[in-house]
Scaffold this motif. Structure first.
Motif, PDB file in Angstrom:
ATOM      1  N   CYS A  93       0.860  -1.181   0.000  1.00  0.00           N
ATOM      2  CA  CYS A  93       0.000   0.000   0.000  1.00  0.00           C
ATOM      3  C   CYS A  93       0.898   1.232   0.000  1.00  0.00           C
ATOM      4  O   CYS A  93       1.816   1.335   0.817  1.00  0.00           O
ATOM      5  N   LYS A  94       0.643   2.141  -0.898  1.00  0.00           N
ATOM      6  CA  LYS A  94       1.473   3.342  -1.003  1.00  0.00           C
ATOM      7  C   LYS A  94       1.280   4.272   0.195  1.00  0.00           C
ATOM      8  O   LYS A  94       2.147   5.064   0.516  1.00  0.00           O
ATOM      9  N   SER A  95       0.169   4.135   0.881  1.00  0.00           N
ATOM     10  CA  SER A  95      -0.131   5.005   2.013  1.00  0.00           C
ATOM     11  C   SER A  95       0.488   4.521   3.324  1.00  0.00           C
ATOM     12  O   SER A  95       1.069   5.301   4.060  1.00  0.00           O
ATOM     13  N   CYS A  96       0.371   3.203   3.621  1.00  0.00           N
ATOM     14  CA  CYS A  96       0.825   2.712   4.935  1.00  0.00           C
ATOM     15  C   CYS A  96       1.869   1.606   4.860  1.00  0.00           C
ATOM     16  O   CYS A  96       2.273   1.067   5.884  1.00  0.00           O
ATOM     17  N   ASP A  97       2.291   1.242   3.653  1.00  0.00           N
ATOM     18  CA  ASP A  97       3.331   0.235   3.432  1.00  0.00           C
ATOM     19  C   ASP A  97       2.900  -1.189   3.799  1.00  0.00           C
ATOM     20  O   ASP A  97       3.727  -2.059   4.019  1.00  0.00           O
ATOM     21  N   ALA A  98       1.604  -1.444   3.880  1.00  0.00           N
ATOM     22  CA  ALA A  98       1.130  -2.801   4.156  1.00  0.00           C
ATOM     23  C   ALA A  98       1.485  -3.718   2.991  1.00  0.00           C
ATOM     24  O   ALA A  98       1.322  -3.353   1.828  1.00  0.00           O
ATOM     25  N   HIS A  99       1.947  -4.922   3.305  1.00  0.00           N
ATOM     26  CA  HIS A  99       2.193  -5.931   2.275  1.00  0.00           C
ATOM     27  C   HIS A  99       0.839  -6.396   1.742  1.00  0.00           C
ATOM     28  O   HIS A  99      -0.049  -6.772   2.509  1.00  0.00           O
ATOM     29  N   LEU A 100       0.690  -6.357   0.410  1.00  0.00           N
ATOM     30  CA  LEU A 100      -0.559  -6.773  -0.228  1.00  0.00           C
ATOM     31  C   LEU A 100      -0.411  -8.094  -0.971  1.00  0.00           C
ATOM     32  O   LEU A 100      -1.300  -8.928  -0.945  1.00  0.00           O
ATOM     33  N   GLY A 101       0.711  -8.272  -1.647  1.00  0.00           N
ATOM     34  CA  GLY A 101       0.954  -9.457  -2.457  1.00  0.00           C
ATOM     35  C   GLY A 101       2.080  -9.198  -3.425  1.00  0.00           C
ATOM     36  O   GLY A 101       3.052  -8.517  -3.089  1.00  0.00           O
ATOM     37  N   HIS A 102       1.944  -9.708  -4.658  1.00  0.00           N
ATOM     38  CA  HIS A 102       2.982  -9.547  -5.677  1.00  0.00           C
ATOM     39  C   HIS A 102       2.337  -9.260  -7.026  1.00  0.00           C
ATOM     40  O   HIS A 102       1.156  -9.547  -7.237  1.00  0.00           O
ATOM     41  N   VAL A 103       3.130  -8.706  -7.936  1.00  0.00           N
ATOM     42  CA  VAL A 103       2.659  -8.460  -9.300  1.00  0.00           C
ATOM     43  C   VAL A 103       3.546  -9.257 -10.257  1.00  0.00           C
ATOM     44  O   VAL A 103       4.754  -9.349 -10.079  1.00  0.00           O
ATOM     45  N   PHE A 104       2.881  -9.867 -11.252  1.00  0.00           N
ATOM     46  CA  PHE A 104       3.566 -10.698 -12.235  1.00  0.00           C
ATOM     47  C   PHE A 104       3.201 -10.208 -13.633  1.00  0.00           C
ATOM     48  O   PHE A 104       2.164  -9.594 -13.830  1.00  0.00           O
ATOM     49  N   GLU A 105       4.055 -10.523 -14.605  1.00  0.00           N
ATOM     50  CA  GLU A 105       3.852 -10.062 -15.980  1.00  0.00           C
ATOM     51  C   GLU A 105       3.191 -11.133 -16.839  1.00  0.00           C
ATOM     52  O   GLU A 105       3.532 -11.305 -18.002  1.00  0.00           O
ATOM     53  N   ASP A 106       2.204 -11.832 -16.278  1.00  0.00           N
ATOM     54  CA  ASP A 106       1.501 -12.869 -17.035  1.00  0.00           C
ATOM     55  C   ASP A 106      -0.012 -12.659 -17.016  1.00  0.00           C
ATOM     56  O   ASP A 106      -0.785 -13.609 -17.127  1.00  0.00           O
TER      57      ASP A 106
END
Length: 128
Positions: A93-106
């Motif tokens: 999260c850009k606001s609080c730095d919470a881990h959300l997951g990951h982004v992939f190029e598929d």
């Protein structure tokens, strides 16, 4: 443990704290939003920052909620992640730095991206 960690522990469930603050991952196909088809905006469970629109959610078959785009440039930040012997891109999260997951190029077009996000990090606010 820091005072900030204690504040997060008071606000979040143990699962939410482990995922959002300690960078854990929920098991696939177990999160409440994995198969959700409701219309709305997904927000950060920690701070309420709007992250993803349900219009960009799709079934990736991965077992986690997947989106092909973020809501805005203010939604998420991306960081190199070399944990677990892999090279991945972590999404926070850009606001609080919470881990959300990951982004992939598929992912599907038009972006070709798959934001693979933990349900426990999200709060869906449905459109009325």
């Amino acid at each position: 443990m820091t005072d900030k960690d204690e504040q997060w522990q008071q606000k979040l469930t143990p699962e939410q704290f482990n995922i959002c603050r300690l960078k854990a991952t929920e098991p696939p196909f177990t999160g409440k939003y994995a198969d959700c088809k409701k219309d709305g905006i997904y927000h950060c469970i920690c701070c309420g920052n709007p992250l993803f629109d349900s219009a960009t959610k799709y079934d990736s078959g991965s077992g986690w909620p997947s989106f092909w785009d973020v809501l805005s440039e203010q939604s998420v930040a991306e960081h190199a992640d070399v944990s677990h012997g892999m090279r991945r891109v972590e999404v926070t999260c850009k606001s609080c730095d919470a881990h959300l997951g990951h982004v992939f190029e598929d992912g599907p077009q038009p972006t070709g991206l798959r934001y693979c996000i933990n349900s426990a990090a999200l709060d869906l606010k449905e459109r009325s």
